[in-house]
Design a protein around this motif. Structure first.
Motif, PDB file in Angstrom:
ATOM      1  N   SER A 435       0.841  -1.199   0.000  1.00 32.06           N
ATOM      2  CA  SER A 435       0.000   0.000   0.000  1.00 32.06           C
ATOM      3  C   SER A 435       0.878   1.252   0.000  1.00 32.06           C
ATOM      4  CB  SER A 435      -0.908  -0.003   1.232  1.00 32.06           C
ATOM      5  OG  SER A 435      -1.489   1.264   1.426  1.00 32.06           O
ATOM      6  N   ASN A 436       0.536   2.223  -0.825  1.00 30.52           N
ATOM      7  CA  ASN A 436       1.272   3.476  -0.888  1.00 30.52           C
ATOM      8  C   ASN A 436       1.194   4.224   0.439  1.00 30.52           C
ATOM      9  OD1 ASN A 436       2.658   5.585  -2.616  1.00 30.52           O
ATOM     10  ND2 ASN A 436       0.868   6.762  -1.949  1.00 30.52           N
ATOM     11  N   GLN A 437       0.027   4.183   1.100  1.00 29.81           N
ATOM     12  CA  GLN A 437      -0.129   4.850   2.382  1.00 29.81           C
ATOM     13  C   GLN A 437       0.732   4.199   3.464  1.00 29.81           C
ATOM     14  OE1 GLN A 437      -1.717   7.621   3.213  1.00 29.81           O
ATOM     15  NE2 GLN A 437      -2.363   7.977   1.087  1.00 29.81           N
ATOM     16  N   ASP A 438       0.815   2.875   3.439  1.00 28.83           N
ATOM     17  CA  ASP A 438       1.649   2.186   4.430  1.00 28.83           C
ATOM     18  C   ASP A 438       3.132   2.483   4.194  1.00 28.83           C
ATOM     19  OD1 ASP A 438      -0.496   1.042   5.785  1.00 28.83           O
ATOM     20  OD2 ASP A 438      -0.576  -0.670   4.411  1.00 28.83           O
ATOM     21  N   LEU A 439       3.535   2.585   2.932  1.00 28.12           N
ATOM     22  CA  LEU A 439       4.924   2.949   2.645  1.00 28.12           C
ATOM     23  C   LEU A 439       5.217   4.355   3.155  1.00 28.12           C
ATOM     24  CD1 LEU A 439       7.686   2.466   1.372  1.00 28.12           C
ATOM     25  CD2 LEU A 439       6.730   3.202  -0.827  1.00 28.12           C
ATOM     26  N   LEU A 440       4.270   5.272   2.983  1.00 25.64           N
ATOM     27  CA  LEU A 440       4.460   6.634   3.485  1.00 25.64           C
ATOM     28  C   LEU A 440       4.590   6.636   5.004  1.00 25.64           C
ATOM     29  CD1 LEU A 440       4.557   9.685   3.156  1.00 25.64           C
ATOM     30  CD2 LEU A 440       2.044   9.693   3.123  1.00 25.64           C
ATOM     31  N   ALA A 441       3.756   5.852   5.676  1.00 27.50           N
ATOM     32  CA  ALA A 441       3.837   5.777   7.142  1.00 27.50           C
ATOM     33  C   ALA A 441       5.197   5.236   7.586  1.00 27.50           C
ATOM     34  CB  ALA A 441       2.700   4.904   7.677  1.00 27.50           C
ATOM     35  N   PHE A 442       5.697   4.254   6.849  1.00 25.53           N
ATOM     36  CA  PHE A 442       6.995   3.668   7.196  1.00 25.53           C
ATOM     37  C   PHE A 442       8.113   4.687   6.972  1.00 25.53           C
ATOM     38  CE2 PHE A 442      10.807   1.170   6.514  1.00 25.53           C
ATOM     39  CZ  PHE A 442      10.744   0.216   7.522  1.00 25.53           C
ATOM     40  N   LEU A 443       8.101   5.361   5.815  1.00 32.21           N
ATOM     41  CA  LEU A 443       9.145   6.347   5.516  1.00 32.21           C
ATOM     42  C   LEU A 443       9.107   7.503   6.505  1.00 32.21           C
ATOM     43  CD1 LEU A 443       8.989   6.499   1.603  1.00 32.21           C
ATOM     44  CD2 LEU A 443      10.626   5.265   3.031  1.00 32.21           C
ATOM     45  N   THR A 444       7.945   7.892   6.925  1.00 34.81           N
ATOM     46  CA  THR A 444       7.827   8.975   7.907  1.00 34.81           C
ATOM     47  C   THR A 444       8.466   8.583   9.234  1.00 34.81           C
ATOM     48  OG1 THR A 444       5.767   9.714   6.855  1.00 34.81           O
ATOM     49  CG2 THR A 444       6.201  10.474   9.112  1.00 34.81           C
ATOM     50  N   ALA A 445       8.281   7.318   9.627  1.00 35.16           N
ATOM     51  CA  ALA A 445       8.820   6.861  10.911  1.00 35.16           C
ATOM     52  C   ALA A 445      10.352   6.763  10.894  1.00 35.16           C
ATOM     53  CB  ALA A 445       8.217   5.511  11.267  1.00 35.16           C
ATOM     54  N   VAL A 446      10.924   6.381   9.753  1.00 39.53           N
ATOM     55  CA  VAL A 446      12.381   6.197   9.681  1.00 39.53           C
ATOM     56  C   VAL A 446      13.082   7.399   9.068  1.00 39.53           C
ATOM     57  CG1 VAL A 446      12.111   3.695   9.523  1.00 39.53           C
ATOM     58  CG2 VAL A 446      12.270   5.053   7.420  1.00 39.53           C
ATOM     59  N   ALA A 447      12.353   8.463   8.744  1.00 36.00           N
ATOM     60  CA  ALA A 447      12.931   9.626   8.068  1.00 36.00           C
ATOM     61  C   ALA A 447      14.135  10.224   8.787  1.00 36.00           C
ATOM     62  CB  ALA A 447      11.852  10.685   7.857  1.00 36.00           C
ATOM     63  N   ARG A 457      10.722  -0.744  -9.390  1.00 41.70           N
ATOM     64  CA  ARG A 457       9.882  -1.775  -9.990  1.00 41.70           C
ATOM     65  C   ARG A 457       8.868  -2.347  -9.003  1.00 41.70           C
ATOM     66  NH1 ARG A 457      10.437  -1.607 -15.578  1.00 41.70           N
ATOM     67  NH2 ARG A 457      12.634  -1.316 -16.128  1.00 41.70           N
ATOM     68  N   CYS A 458       8.362  -1.532  -8.127  1.00 39.74           N
ATOM     69  CA  CYS A 458       7.388  -1.980  -7.132  1.00 39.74           C
ATOM     70  C   CYS A 458       5.964  -1.636  -7.583  1.00 39.74           C
ATOM     71  CB  CYS A 458       7.659  -1.333  -5.774  1.00 39.74           C
ATOM     72  SG  CYS A 458       9.240  -1.820  -5.043  1.00 39.74           S
ATOM     73  N   THR A 459       5.037  -2.484  -7.218  1.00 40.58           N
ATOM     74  CA  THR A 459       3.625  -2.246  -7.500  1.00 40.58           C
ATOM     75  C   THR A 459       2.979  -1.669  -6.248  1.00 40.58           C
ATOM     76  OG1 THR A 459       3.612  -4.126  -9.025  1.00 40.58           O
ATOM     77  CG2 THR A 459       1.490  -3.297  -8.294  1.00 40.58           C
ATOM     78  N   LEU A 460       2.748  -0.356  -6.245  1.00 38.58           N
ATOM     79  CA  LEU A 460       2.167   0.315  -5.090  1.00 38.58           C
ATOM     80  C   LEU A 460       0.656   0.457  -5.276  1.00 38.58           C
ATOM     81  CD1 LEU A 460       4.820   3.125  -4.499  1.00 38.58           C
ATOM     82  CD2 LEU A 460       4.672   0.862  -3.431  1.00 38.58           C
ATOM     83  N   VAL A 461      -0.078   0.073  -4.269  1.00 41.25           N
ATOM     84  CA  VAL A 461      -1.535   0.129  -4.310  1.00 41.25           C
ATOM     85  C   VAL A 461      -1.989   1.477  -3.770  1.00 41.25           C
ATOM     86  CG1 VAL A 461      -3.680  -0.937  -3.537  1.00 41.25           C
ATOM     87  CG2 VAL A 461      -1.659  -2.364  -3.995  1.00 41.25           C
ATOM     88  N   THR A 462      -2.686   2.263  -4.601  1.00 39.20           N
ATOM     89  CA  THR A 462      -3.188   3.575  -4.185  1.00 39.20           C
ATOM     90  C   THR A 462      -4.704   3.543  -4.034  1.00 39.20           C
ATOM     91  OG1 THR A 462      -3.335   4.269  -6.510  1.00 39.20           O
ATOM     92  CG2 THR A 462      -1.290   4.765  -5.323  1.00 39.20           C
ATOM     93  N   GLN A 463      -5.210   4.490  -3.218  1.00 37.14           N
ATOM     94  CA  GLN A 463      -6.652   4.528  -2.960  1.00 37.14           C
ATOM     95  C   GLN A 463      -7.402   5.284  -4.046  1.00 37.14           C
ATOM     96  OE1 GLN A 463      -7.181   6.088   0.977  1.00 37.14           O
ATOM     97  NE2 GLN A 463      -6.365   4.248   1.976  1.00 37.14           N
TER      98      GLN A 463
END
Length: 590
Positions: A435-447, A457-463
């Motif tokens: 999920s694109n939102q979950d990736l954003l949450a992860f990047l925010t936490a480790v920023a 080459r990743c398939t990101l699922v968007t809403q």
């Protein structure tokens, strides 16, 4: 043999002997053994039931005949007779008058030839064996003086038949008449047995390991397997035994100790498992079959090794026997000192791959308690159809790599296990269903700590269609990021324009690359170059649709004025190479 023991070593000497007819025997009396004996008797026997027609073994006093340098000149015939007569008188005198005994060194001449040739070998024997056999006869019997004033006994023999060279033992065929073989040499040490317990200086285990390593590593292929054999029967080999269990990073091809011997050793002496710091079936044995009867036996041994090796710091797996996959995870859970875990399984489409993979839930269950884990690399994990709840992890990751696998958002977020994550590197390649939102949450936490990010080459699922990519949204807060590698499927020119350069970064070079940059317009890139905080920007498109060379030149001039290393071009794949539109080979693959 009540007051001394013999140590016999057989090796191939450096000198040549035509047809293998030379043999060298040396006898050295160690320590106080010279006080026990007045003479050394060398006795060579053979069986009358063997093929020993016209057998003749005589002592050769002309060492130069076999290429052995000697300070003395070739003895005369009279001198040869005198030496033989002296040996006969010495044997008679020792048998009748001397209170001291004779040390008898016995060899049996055996036939190790084939249907074409009779090739002989000397095998150490003993008086007790001679007394049990009636078919033995003496082929050579001489006594040599050995007192404190006498040198060690060195005897060079010339035989009527060929000795088999040690170097040819593994060969199926051997022609002694067409060979200048090295001399077959036998070294005998006579060591007295002490009636008192001697105080032997104790060397540090690391010194002992270093001595054995220097003595064997470059000269004896397969020495680790031999050390395991010694360790199973001799307690004094315990310290050097760790060489067979540790230091696997130095093992050359086909010099592996073997999983079954290692397992047997650890079953007998489990304390030696402390030397195993890397668990990787391929370093214990080369090319273990994933399945089959023999493969099952070896995988059983692998699990026994893992059961004992609880101090492992590195885990590497490339395949798992399907029958043992369920038993492997609980053993991995017991580990508490792992710092590096690499589980790179082959692609299931590989027709030569017959093993099994682990799934993400199985991996997370296995590593849940690895508090010291810093590097985790996972590839081609088995896909789970049901979304199993993620385990609570206690990790301290600094580098996370996931490739060619299905990764759901809650599984990625489960790697955030501490209030202040310390992750510095994140690599996501060919990841699906994230999920694109979950990736954003992860990047925010480790920023705050992330310095190297690869999302390709990743398939990101968007809403929804207009949802902003996670990388574009997280760029402003990833102030520690030094390298970003992505593509037009996961980011846009916003990842270039939103990069902020602060005075705290100093002279640190920050680099971003998009390969391929398909989907990103050149116009948006040209505007981003005017405000970007990146020190280096690289973009490659695989299509020339919408390409404007004038605009590209303008962007290059802007980057040059701002001191930015900027490279943008259109490339296409030709015969596996990436070539730009002008026909110039490009060094970077799409």
């Amino acid at each position: 043999m009540d007051d001394h023991w013999l140590s016999v070593n057989t090796y191939e000497g450096p000198q040549a002997t035509p047809g293998g007819n030379g043999c060298f025997i040396s006898v050295v009396l160690e320590d106080n053994a010279r006080l026990l004996f007045s003479g050394v008797r060398i006795l060579i026997v053979y069986s009358t039931e063997g093929a020993f027609e016209n057998l003749d073994i005589v002592e050769c006093f002309d060492y130069t005949r076999f290429g052995i340098p000697s300070a003395a000149s070739r003895p005369s015939y009279r001198e040869v007779l005198r030496r033989r007569s002296s040996a006969t008188h010495l044997a008679h005198g020792l048998a009748t008058n001397s209170p001291q005994s004779v040390c008898t060194v016995i060899f049996e001449l055996t036939d190790t030839g084939n249907s074409r040739y009779n090739i002989y070998e000397l095998i150490p024997s003993s008086l007790s064996k001679l007394e049990q056999r009636r078919d033995l006869r003496a082929a050579f019997d001489h006594v040599y003086p050995c007192g404190p004033a006498h040198p060690p006994v060195h005897v060079l023999l010339n035989t009527s038949h060929s000795f088999r060279p040690i170097a040819a033992l593994a060969m199926n065929s051997y022609d002694p008449t067409n060979d200048r073989s090295c001399i077959c040499s036998h070294s005998v040490r006579v060591v007295p047995m002490s009636r008192r317990s001697s105080s032997i200086p104790v060397l540090h285990p690391e010194v002992l390991r270093r001595i054995v390593k220097l003595a064997l590593a470059d000269k004896w292929k397969g020495w680790r397997r031999k050390l395991l054999s010694y360790g199973l029967v001799c307690k004094s080999w315990m310290h050097v035994l760790d060489l067979a269990l540790g230091g696997f990073e130095e093992i050359v091809e086909y010099d592996h100790p073997g999983v079954i011997p290692v397992a047997r050793l650890l079953d007998t002496r489990p304390e030696r498992a402390a030397a195993i710091r890397i668990f990787d079936p391929s370093i214990f044995e080369y090319n273990i079959q994933p399945t089959g009867l023999r493969g099952d036996e070896k995988w059983e041994a692998i699990l026994r090794i893992l059961y004992h090796a609880t101090l492992v710091e590195t885990v590497r797996l490339t395949y798992v026997n399907p029958a043992f996959a369920q038993r492997l995870s609980p053993l991995l859970e017991r580990l508490r000192h792992v710092r590096v875990c690499l589980m790179n399984f082959p692609n299931p489409s590989n027709k030569f791959f017959r093993g099994s993979q682990l799934s993400m839930p199985e991996v997370q269950a296995a590593i849940a308690g690895w508090d010291h884990l810093e590097t985790l690399e996972l590839s081609n994990l088995r896909e789970e159809k049901l979304k199993t709840p993620a385990r609570q992890l206690r990790l301290n990751l600094r580098k996370l790599t996931i490739q060619s696998s299905v990764l759901w958002g809650f599984q990625l977020l489960s790697f955030l296990t501490t209030p202040a994550p310390r992750l510095r590197e994140l690599h996501l390649n060919y990841v699906r269903d994230l999920s694109n939102q979950d990736l954003l949450a992860f990047l925010t936490a480790v920023a705050p700590t992330l310095s190297n990010l690869i999302v390709s080459r990743c398939t990101l699922v968007t809403q929804d269609v207009g949802e902003e990519y996670a990388i574009d949204a997280a760029i402003p807060i990833m102030t520690s990021l030094e390298r970003l590698s992505t593509d037009g499927y996961c980011a846009t020119a916003l990842s270039i324009s939103r990069a902020i350069r602060t005075p705290a970064m100093g002279l640190i070079t920050r680099h971003i690359s998009m390969r391929p940059a398909d989907g990103v317009s050149l116009a948006s890139v040209a505007k981003a170059i005017e405000v970007t905080g990146w020190s280096s920007v690289t973009l490659n498109w695989t299509t020339s649709e919408g390409w404007d060379e004038v605009l590209a030149q303008s962007a290059r001039r802007t980057a040059q004025m701002r001191g930015i290393a900027f490279d943008c071009r259109v490339t296409r794949v030709i015969s596996g190479r990436v070539v730009d539109t002008r026909g110039v080979p490009e060094v970077c693959l799409v």
